[in-house]
Write a protein that holds these residues in place. Structure first.
Motif, PDB file in Angstrom:
ATOM      1  N   LYS A   1       0.770  -1.209  -0.110  1.00  0.00           N
ATOM      2  CA  LYS A   1       0.191   0.039   0.065  1.00  0.00           C
ATOM      3  C   LYS A   1       0.878   1.157  -0.058  1.00  0.00           C
ATOM      4  O   LYS A   1       1.966   1.258   0.828  1.00  0.00           O
ATOM      5  CB  LYS A   1      -0.920   0.037   1.229  1.00  0.00           C
ATOM      6  CG  LYS A   1      -1.802  -0.977   1.377  1.00  0.00           C
ATOM      7  CD  LYS A   1      -2.879  -0.937   2.653  1.00  0.00           C
ATOM      8  CE  LYS A   1      -2.018  -0.564   3.958  1.00  0.00           C
ATOM      9  NZ  LYS A   1      -2.957  -0.465   5.173  1.00  0.00           N
ATOM     10  N   GLU A   2       0.638   2.163  -0.835  1.00  0.00           N
ATOM     11  CA  GLU A   2       1.476   3.301  -1.064  1.00  0.00           C
ATOM     12  C   GLU A   2       1.367   4.229   0.433  1.00  0.00           C
ATOM     13  O   GLU A   2       2.471   4.787   0.323  1.00  0.00           O
ATOM     14  CB  GLU A   2       1.250   3.893  -2.124  1.00  0.00           C
ATOM     15  CG  GLU A   2      -0.012   5.056  -2.154  1.00  0.00           C
ATOM     16  CD  GLU A   2      -0.265   6.011  -3.442  1.00  0.00           C
ATOM     17  OE1 GLU A   2       0.376   5.577  -4.405  1.00  0.00           O
ATOM     18  OE2 GLU A   2      -0.916   6.687  -3.178  1.00  0.00           O
ATOM     19  N   ASN A   3       0.646   4.011   1.095  1.00  0.00           N
ATOM     20  CA  ASN A   3       0.490   4.997   2.344  1.00  0.00           C
ATOM     21  C   ASN A   3       0.888   4.279   3.620  1.00  0.00           C
ATOM     22  O   ASN A   3       0.723   4.769   4.861  1.00  0.00           O
ATOM     23  CB  ASN A   3      -0.923   5.602   2.427  1.00  0.00           C
ATOM     24  CG  ASN A   3      -2.081   4.470   2.692  1.00  0.00           C
ATOM     25  OD1 ASN A   3      -1.540   3.288   2.586  1.00  0.00           O
ATOM     26  ND2 ASN A   3      -3.149   4.932   3.306  1.00  0.00           N
ATOM     27  N   LEU A   4       1.508   3.161   3.515  1.00  0.00           N
ATOM     28  CA  LEU A   4       2.003   2.279   4.659  1.00  0.00           C
ATOM     29  C   LEU A   4       2.804   2.978   5.539  1.00  0.00           C
ATOM     30  O   LEU A   4       2.903   2.758   6.875  1.00  0.00           O
ATOM     31  CB  LEU A   4       2.572   0.870   4.223  1.00  0.00           C
ATOM     32  CG  LEU A   4       2.717  -0.219   5.367  1.00  0.00           C
ATOM     33  CD1 LEU A   4       1.449  -0.803   5.975  1.00  0.00           C
ATOM     34  CD2 LEU A   4       3.589  -1.355   4.778  1.00  0.00           C
ATOM     35  N   TYR A   5       3.713   3.682   4.976  1.00  0.00           N
ATOM     36  CA  TYR A   5       4.744   4.545   5.747  1.00  0.00           C
ATOM     37  C   TYR A   5       4.131   5.938   6.451  1.00  0.00           C
ATOM     38  O   TYR A   5       4.847   6.409   7.103  1.00  0.00           O
ATOM     39  CB  TYR A   5       5.894   4.700   4.824  1.00  0.00           C
ATOM     40  CG  TYR A   5       6.549   3.376   4.744  1.00  0.00           C
ATOM     41  CD1 TYR A   5       7.584   2.938   5.420  1.00  0.00           C
ATOM     42  CD2 TYR A   5       6.202   2.517   3.648  1.00  0.00           C
ATOM     43  CE1 TYR A   5       8.519   1.701   5.278  1.00  0.00           C
ATOM     44  CE2 TYR A   5       6.862   1.252   3.623  1.00  0.00           C
ATOM     45  CZ  TYR A   5       7.868   1.159   4.072  1.00  0.00           C
ATOM     46  OH  TYR A   5       8.601  -0.120   3.937  1.00  0.00           O
ATOM     47  N   GLU A   6       3.120   6.337   5.701  1.00  0.00           N
ATOM     48  CA  GLU A   6       2.599   7.832   6.309  1.00  0.00           C
ATOM     49  C   GLU A   6       2.421   7.859   7.572  1.00  0.00           C
ATOM     50  O   GLU A   6       1.690   7.025   8.287  1.00  0.00           O
ATOM     51  CB  GLU A   6       1.264   7.827   5.530  1.00  0.00           C
ATOM     52  CG  GLU A   6       0.963   9.166   5.221  1.00  0.00           C
ATOM     53  CD  GLU A   6       1.680   9.859   4.310  1.00  0.00           C
ATOM     54  OE1 GLU A   6       2.308  10.585   4.218  1.00  0.00           O
ATOM     55  OE2 GLU A   6       1.915   9.141   2.981  1.00  0.00           O
ATOM     56  N   GLU A   7       3.259   8.775   8.320  1.00  0.00           N
ATOM     57  CA  GLU A   7       2.843   9.198   9.763  1.00  0.00           C
ATOM     58  C   GLU A   7       3.402   8.301  10.729  1.00  0.00           C
ATOM     59  O   GLU A   7       3.185   8.243  11.797  1.00  0.00           O
ATOM     60  CB  GLU A   7       1.631   9.423  10.150  1.00  0.00           C
ATOM     61  CG  GLU A   7       0.731  10.539   9.479  1.00  0.00           C
ATOM     62  CD  GLU A   7       1.368  11.926   9.950  1.00  0.00           C
ATOM     63  OE1 GLU A   7       1.436  12.158  11.157  1.00  0.00           O
ATOM     64  OE2 GLU A   7       1.824  12.905   9.162  1.00  0.00           O
ATOM     65  N   LYS A   8       4.234   7.186  10.172  1.00  0.00           N
ATOM     66  CA  LYS A   8       4.780   6.156  10.970  1.00  0.00           C
ATOM     67  C   LYS A   8       6.310   6.667  11.453  1.00  0.00           C
ATOM     68  O   LYS A   8       6.895   7.331  10.947  1.00  0.00           O
ATOM     69  CB  LYS A   8       4.794   4.818  10.174  1.00  0.00           C
ATOM     70  CG  LYS A   8       3.621   4.403   9.659  1.00  0.00           C
ATOM     71  CD  LYS A   8       2.797   3.909  10.661  1.00  0.00           C
ATOM     72  CE  LYS A   8       0.991   3.638  10.358  1.00  0.00           C
ATOM     73  NZ  LYS A   8       1.198   3.048   8.868  1.00  0.00           N
ATOM     74  N   LEU A   9       6.564   5.908  12.636  1.00  0.00           N
ATOM     75  CA  LEU A   9       7.876   6.170  13.115  1.00  0.00           C
ATOM     76  C   LEU A   9       8.923   5.426  12.394  1.00  0.00           C
ATOM     77  O   LEU A   9       8.590   4.198  12.184  1.00  0.00           O
ATOM     78  CB  LEU A   9       7.925   5.526  14.747  1.00  0.00           C
ATOM     79  CG  LEU A   9       9.370   5.683  15.185  1.00  0.00           C
ATOM     80  CD1 LEU A   9       9.962   6.972  15.162  1.00  0.00           C
ATOM     81  CD2 LEU A   9       9.264   5.270  16.873  1.00  0.00           C
ATOM     82  N   CYS A  10      10.032   5.994  12.117  1.00  0.00           N
ATOM     83  CA  CYS A  10      11.197   5.297  11.603  1.00  0.00           C
ATOM     84  C   CYS A  10      12.294   5.544  12.521  1.00  0.00           C
ATOM     85  O   CYS A  10      12.746   6.651  12.692  1.00  0.00           O
ATOM     86  CB  CYS A  10      11.640   5.586   9.917  1.00  0.00           C
ATOM     87  SG  CYS A  10      12.872   4.733   9.246  1.00  0.00           S
ATOM     88  N   ILE A  11      12.750   4.453  12.999  1.00  0.00           N
ATOM     89  CA  ILE A  11      14.137   4.559  14.091  1.00  0.00           C
ATOM     90  C   ILE A  11      15.180   4.568  13.287  1.00  0.00           C
ATOM     91  O   ILE A  11      15.362   3.663  12.158  1.00  0.00           O
ATOM     92  CB  ILE A  11      13.912   3.515  15.325  1.00  0.00           C
ATOM     93  CG1 ILE A  11      12.746   3.607  15.852  1.00  0.00           C
ATOM     94  CG2 ILE A  11      15.337   3.512  16.095  1.00  0.00           C
ATOM     95  CD1 ILE A  11      12.317   2.489  16.860  1.00  0.00           C
ATOM     96  N   VAL A  12      16.149   5.328  13.364  1.00  0.00           N
ATOM     97  CA  VAL A  12      17.386   5.419  12.823  1.00  0.00           C
ATOM     98  C   VAL A  12      18.438   5.022  13.783  1.00  0.00           C
ATOM     99  O   VAL A  12      18.768   5.711  14.974  1.00  0.00           O
ATOM    100  CB  VAL A  12      17.581   6.778  12.162  1.00  0.00           C
ATOM    101  CG1 VAL A  12      19.054   7.079  11.334  1.00  0.00           C
ATOM    102  CG2 VAL A  12      16.606   6.965  10.978  1.00  0.00           C
ATOM    103  N   THR A  13      19.340   4.220  13.144  1.00  0.00           N
ATOM    104  CA  THR A  13      20.503   3.665  14.105  1.00  0.00           C
ATOM    105  C   THR A  13      21.745   3.899  13.413  1.00  0.00           C
ATOM    106  O   THR A  13      21.977   3.128  12.383  1.00  0.00           O
ATOM    107  CB  THR A  13      20.379   2.201  14.371  1.00  0.00           C
ATOM    108  OG1 THR A  13      19.005   2.236  15.421  1.00  0.00           O
ATOM    109  CG2 THR A  13      21.453   1.554  15.794  1.00  0.00           C
TER     110      THR A  13
END
Lengths: 302, 302
Positions: free
Chosen positions: B139-151
């Motif tokens: 789904k193209e909106n799966l990442y919308e407004e989601k947290l992405c943790i960067v390490t």
């Protein structure tokens, strides 16, 4: 279906308030009367126009009687339902029901009250709670497409269970008959245990100092949809849940013991003294998918 | 932000496929290339037009190199990410990242691979899984407004972490930096344990003969919203979860032990040898509401 005219909803929290809205929308012949304990609830009900009439408990008992209504629906915690069952007039034409989340103690109280007399009390359990509570949270579509379990005590007059089933179907529910003990055992696993587990999960998470620090410092929630869904019902409506836990203590205890036994087996598969027991986890995971599909009557579409 | 031109997504399941759709929507300069293991996945990607180019793994390694892309995103289970880290070319200008659900073993592999050399590998964890899997569920909106943790591993070239953060923000995520061990400990409680608990709950329910009979016979699911939400993630994507469990075995073991300890205390409050311990349950229930609000950063509005 009977032409319902005057319906009393005794207790106007989320469930009672939503039911009043649904009745007014779906059963045009009926007027609803709500009974509440607090002035604050009465104000909300008047301001949001949730029922046609509303009384405080003391006003109600000074001015009205249950027998003046076609249908009386007890929408209070189970211990309060049981209290009112003791005082019902066994000769009225009123039909009585409740929204109780447990059944055995209610049905026992009905059997005790009416002993060998026939009566018009049939118990209901519409499964449409929410983590919210109070009449301010009422929604007219709360009951839409929800299951309402119907439990008939001994001595119920012929035709009354059908009238109540038709009432719930008019509201938008689908109905299922269940005997009281089976109801309480089934609900222990499908409702009461999940609510306890949701609370256990958040308590376990917050008990870890790293998690506590991370969630305190993050500007927004560090949770995906999984945790969000799993924690939604944690700690909801204390008074209602204490009542449920009290009424269904033994079945819930059994369900917690069985959860512990499942938990111990899975924990062993993660024991750091050996590599992850992939076979055991695989079997557990596949079985849980099948169990979920069996309970939810779905099949994975991808 | 850098003008991304060629982005490789190595692994095109739900996460990789959805990311390709999001990149093509949000980063108009970029072409996406997907790499998959099966002809079936390749067919789905072509038919649903999920990426600009798609290769089977063997086709990719015969015809292309990671260094031909601006950005390589490993969207496979963690053990496979670690395998590919070992073979990276340390002198390329390509930026590398992954979508790994655990961080410590990935960061250890990066440290081992590049030892004292500077490098361009920064690890990512966008928290947007689903109970579904495979590119067909993208789904193209799966990442919308989601947290992405960067390490960020040791030795990361200056500016690369910023480029990756800006990439994720362009996709629609919000970002948070987290050190690998803290990530894995936090996620054990906020993601891995909840998935195990969801599976434990359905297994405990189906293990009860009355529940099993009732759910088998009912024409529709006997569940309210609580059970439905609590069971949604049970048994999802076996391969991905086995990988997560393997990489984070110790932290998950600790979280399971802590859950057991919480469970034992609550179970004791229900022991049939005494009346329900209402005080203990009340304290537990109120604390769990506060914990939920702290983690979800919400306050009950009713």
């Amino acid at each position: 279906m009977r032409e319902w005219k005057n319906i009393l909803i005794f207790g106007m929290g989320l469930m009672g308030g939503s039911l009043s809205l649904a009745i007014r929308k779906k059963i045009k012949t009926a007027k609803t009367t709500g009974v509440v304990r607090s002035e604050a609830s009465k104000d909300v009900i008047l301001k949001q126009n949730i029922s046609d009439f509303v009384f405080l408990e003391e006003e109600f008992f000074q001015n009205r009687k249950f027998e003046e209504y076609d249908l009386v629906i007890f929408a209070t915690p189970v211990h309060s339902v049981i209290h009112h069952i003791q005082n019902l007039n066994s000769h009225s034409q009123t039909i009585y029901t409740d929204l109780g989340s447990t059944k055995k103690t209610i049905i026992d109280a009905v059997h005790k009250k009416f002993s060998n007399e026939s009566h018009r009390y049939v118990s209901s359990h519409p499964m449409c709670g929410s983590e919210h509570s109070g009449p301010g949270a009422a929604k007219e579509n709360l009951y839409e497409e929800k299951l309402c379990i119907v439990t008939s005590p001994n001595g119920l007059q012929s035709g009354i269970a059908d009238e109540i089933r038709m009432f719930w179907e008019a509201i938008g529910c689908w109905t299922l008959d269940m005997e009281a003990k089976e109801h309480d055992e089934t609900l222990a696993y499908l409702s009461h245990l999940p609510h306890l587990v949701s609370s256990l999960l958040v308590q376990t998470a917050i008990g870890n100092p790293v998690v506590n620090k991370q969630v305190s410092e993050a500007p927004r929630p560090i949770t995906g949809g999984g945790f969000r869904d799993m924690s939604r019902i944690a700690g909801s409506n204390l008074e209602m849940w204490l009542s449920i836990f009290q009424e269904n203590q033994n079945q819930i205890y059994e369900s917690l013991k069985n959860l512990k036994s499942e938990l111990e087996q899975v924990t062993e598969a993660f024991h750091p003294s050996h590599p992850l027991d992939r076979d055991r986890i695989t079997e557990f995971w596949k079985e849980s998918l099948l169990s979920k599909e069996k309970i939810q009557k779905t099949h994975e579409i991808y």
